[in-house]
Design a protein around this motif. Sequence first.
Motif, PDB file in Angstrom:
ATOM      1  N   HIS A  32      -3.773   2.572   9.925  1.00  0.00           N
ATOM      2  CA  HIS A  32      -2.988   1.210   9.123  1.00  0.00           C
ATOM      3  C   HIS A  32      -1.769   1.263  10.661  1.00  0.00           C
ATOM      4  CE1 HIS A  32      -4.070   2.381   5.396  1.00  0.00           C
ATOM      5  NE2 HIS A  32      -3.291   1.509   4.513  1.00  0.00           N
ATOM      6  N   GLU A  43       4.603   0.923   4.903  1.00  0.00           N
ATOM      7  CA  GLU A  43       3.704  -0.760   5.155  1.00  0.00           C
ATOM      8  C   GLU A  43       4.398  -1.688   4.185  1.00  0.00           C
ATOM      9  OE1 GLU A  43       2.690   1.852   3.826  1.00  0.00           O
ATOM     10  OE2 GLU A  43       1.551   1.663   2.383  1.00  0.00           O
ATOM     11  N   HIS A  91      -2.753  -6.594   6.226  1.00  0.00           N
ATOM     12  CA  HIS A  91      -1.983  -6.033   5.339  1.00  0.00           C
ATOM     13  C   HIS A  91      -1.085  -6.938   3.980  1.00  0.00           C
ATOM     14  CE1 HIS A  91      -0.503  -2.585   2.784  1.00  0.00           C
ATOM     15  NE2 HIS A  91      -1.124  -1.798   3.341  1.00  0.00           N
ATOM     16  N   HIS A  92      -0.659  -6.599   3.136  1.00  0.00           N
ATOM     17  CA  HIS A  92      -0.130  -7.417   2.560  1.00  0.00           C
ATOM     18  C   HIS A  92       0.858  -7.893   2.830  1.00  0.00           C
ATOM     19  CE1 HIS A  92      -1.783  -4.405  -0.174  1.00  0.00           C
ATOM     20  NE2 HIS A  92      -1.085  -3.659  -0.525  1.00  0.00           N
ATOM     21  N   GLU A 224      -7.667   7.232  -4.806  1.00  0.00           N
ATOM     22  CA  GLU A 224      -7.142   7.293  -3.184  1.00  0.00           C
ATOM     23  C   GLU A 224      -6.119   8.687  -3.561  1.00  0.00           C
ATOM     24  OE1 GLU A 224      -4.953   3.170  -2.331  1.00  0.00           O
ATOM     25  OE2 GLU A 224      -2.544   4.254  -2.433  1.00  0.00           O
TER      26      GLU A 224
HETATM   27  C1  JFZ Z   1      -2.636   0.037  -1.392  1.00  0.00           C
HETATM   28  C2  JFZ Z   1      -2.016  -0.437  -0.763  1.00  0.00           C
HETATM   29  O1  JFZ Z   1      -1.044  -0.972  -1.045  1.00  0.00           O
HETATM   30  C3  JFZ Z   1      -1.533   0.348   0.343  1.00  0.00           C
HETATM   31  O2  JFZ Z   1      -0.599   0.327   0.962  1.00  0.00           O
HETATM   32  C4  JFZ Z   1      -1.934   1.129   1.251  1.00  0.00           C
HETATM   33  O3  JFZ Z   1      -2.777   0.344   2.434  1.00  0.00           O
HETATM   34  C5  JFZ Z   1      -3.246   1.930   0.559  1.00  0.00           C
HETATM   35  C6  JFZ Z   1      -5.357   2.097   1.179  1.00  0.00           C
HETATM   36  O4  JFZ Z   1      -3.456   0.978  -0.264  1.00  0.00           O
HETATM   37  O5  JFZ Z   1      -2.289   0.763  -2.342  1.00  0.00           O
HETATM   38  C7  JFZ Z   1      -2.681   0.975  -3.133  1.00  0.00           C
HETATM   39  C8  JFZ Z   1      -3.944   0.528  -3.904  1.00  0.00           C
HETATM   40  C9  JFZ Z   1      -4.953   0.408  -4.886  1.00  0.00           C
HETATM   41  C10 JFZ Z   1      -4.422   2.062  -5.993  1.00  0.00           C
HETATM   42  C11 JFZ Z   1      -3.057   2.244  -5.274  1.00  0.00           C
HETATM   43  C12 JFZ Z   1      -2.048   1.947  -4.421  1.00  0.00           C
HETATM   44  N1  JFZ Z   1      -4.847   2.511  -6.926  1.00  0.00           N
HETATM   45  O6  JFZ Z   1      -5.872   1.475  -7.017  1.00  0.00           O
HETATM   46  O7  JFZ Z   1      -3.946   3.154  -8.020  1.00  0.00           O
END
Ligand code: JFZ
Length: 419
Positions: A32, A43, A91-92, A224
């Motif tokens: 990241h 982030e 990223h976002h 995740e």
């Molecule tokens: C996302 C992103 O918002 C975060 O910053 C990071 O990049 C991560 C790898 O992915 O966050 C998430 C995405 C999906 C879930 C939770 C956080 N989910 O499905 O529970």
Amino acid sequence: MKNMTEKLTAAERDQRRRLAWFRDARFGMFVHWGLYSLLGRHEWVREHERWPRSEYAKLASEWHPQKGSARKWAKLAAESGCRYMVMTTKHHEGFCLWDSALTDFCATKTGPGRDLVAEYVDACREYGLKVGLYYSLLDWHHPDGLRSLKHEAARRCFVDYTHGLIRELLTNYGKIDILWYDIPYPLDAEEWESEKMNRMVMKLQPDIIYNNRNRTEGDFGTPEQQIKPETGGRMWEACMTTQTLSWGYTPIDGWRTPRECMDMLRSVASGYGNLLLNIGPKPDGSIPAKARNIFRQLGGWLEKYGASIYDVTGPKPFRNNIVGYYTVSGNIVYMHVYRWPGSILIATMIANKVKAVKFMKGRAITFTQTPDQIVMTGLPEKAPEPLTTVIEIHTEGKPRYRPGFHDLPKHMAPETLYA
Ligand code: JFZ
């Protein structure tokens, strides 16, 4: 997963072909890196701290990452036993780390003055790693990123932009192995035109695999911050941080220990999935020392015990318990002992005659076998390998499962078990 004898559709056959390398890859490095790295407060900092769009965008001119950063990550990844990498290309926050023709908010036209995706892709190839690109559908910078929810004209513009950026990524950098979509807020699959997006992806990169975060099923699941195997044989990859607080770089101390990360690795191996373990490089591209140490320690362990992690099948039907997680390869059951029990260790569930028990890369272990238990004795009080000790149980023939109390249908239940 259907077994070999069942008829597969052409699409299922193709998916199986594309996933073949990924099934046994086991370990990858997630990176990241973006403008948020400069602030060092997660982030999501732009959203958490409600930064005005123009203020946040100024960070782009202040970012001067060092050349050769990606090579250092790739070197560490390769030396640590990773077989692939995935880097945030956008990223976002909306900042594109590559040379885009569709926006000026990108690395070549701002502070970095270089194509950071090109450097990353080259580095992966140099170290023999498969190349993964993370792409956030959610976009806080594009004016239509939110407006698209309510206004059709904005949606049209934003979806064209999104498909266009993905097209650039999959056209300009040679063979890409993984497309890692993230957060599909605020649109649904129809509004994103996700099926069309996938068709474009497959047309540009016929061997690629992509995940399930554009509101379609994708080729694999992405639990995740938890190690949760997908059911039915579907391929899965757990993405996890080395830092509990953030994916992006932060100087705040929230580090996981190498042992905790080892626990992740043996858990994914035992569930026949992959671990995508994250680093958040500093703005200059250097890797925080604690993250480096985690990768080095896992790498050292894998160099010795990798055969019990790669190219194995999950434990099914072997079940994990508090001390032992199982993987199977050929006529060997590997036990990954994370919590060392002391001088006696009991393995169960193996129906075959056991020919030998030994420490992997070490001495033989004395054991006795009853129909239900393999009792190992004369073991050291302390774990010989603090990260995780591996014990090999060699069976006569392919390991077969001996059921326990809760496995048997009523009509098969004997009068007594464990006699
Ligand atoms: C996302 C992103 O918002 C975060 O910053 C990071 O990049 C991560 C790898 O992915 O966050 C998430 C995405 C999906 C879930 C939770 C956080 N989910 O499905 O529970």
